[in-house]
Write a protein that holds these residues in place. Sequence first.
Motif: not given
Length: 256
Positions: A6-10, A31-42, A47-49
């Motif tokens: 699910a995280a990978f597809s997102m 402003e999507w860049d700001d949101t996208w950066a947080c989603y990428a990290f989360f 996935e690491l978890s």
Amino acid sequence: GPTGMAAFSMLIIFETAHRVSRLAGNWVEPEWDDTWACYAFFGGFLELSVAMWEITRNNIYGATFFTVIGGSWMARGLTMILQQTDNMVKVDTPVGDAITNIFYLFFTLVMFNLNRKMNKLSMGIIGTLCVFFFLGALDGTSTVLEWIHVGVGIILFFFAFYGFMAQMVNEVYQRVIFPTFPIRKDQTSLGVNDAAGLGVQLRPNVARLRTIGSFDSKGSKDDDSDSSSSASSFSLSPRQEVSHRSFRENRDVKSQ
């Protein structure tokens, strides 16, 4: 597991939306860049978890895939966050980005080769991901190739989301509802990215917990028929047998 898929597809569809915005002239809000950066990290952290959880199942394939891919997303997300919050200088590094994508291309080619003992759905996901990284290495060389990259990202998203849906539904109902198209007829796993490591078979966590918990305080097996039948259907490796035996003996010594 399904969480990792699910995280990978997102992350794939969000990155594709980001690329479309860049190609189509702010098709998505800046402003999507700001949101996208947080989603990428989360998403990378998620996935690491999942990778750490897969290690407990001896799922060497899933653990390796989600560790490497999740770590890369975390690094990318953190870089974007720092660029936007700490006023880091944004620089174009086409050669560095190409080298990064080439490394992940080689990594996914190895994983694709291992799909021969798994299922065709995983083969489709990893094969499309190989093309995705290959086109990523060519970013900036041609607008046409970048639009093709967008199309491959959309296809990869649908493959990955189907993988999440298939594994989630199949595991909840404990039967195949959405097929993953196993390559070997004797394959029994309901997972998409499941392949056991050396020496021990792949085991569901529920069965593992029931096996460990089936020993009572006196060191004998619990008589609960449901737990016993669930545990007995999954054999322990010699190393696990020694570990359980040592645990019971130490517990008996302490109780005396």
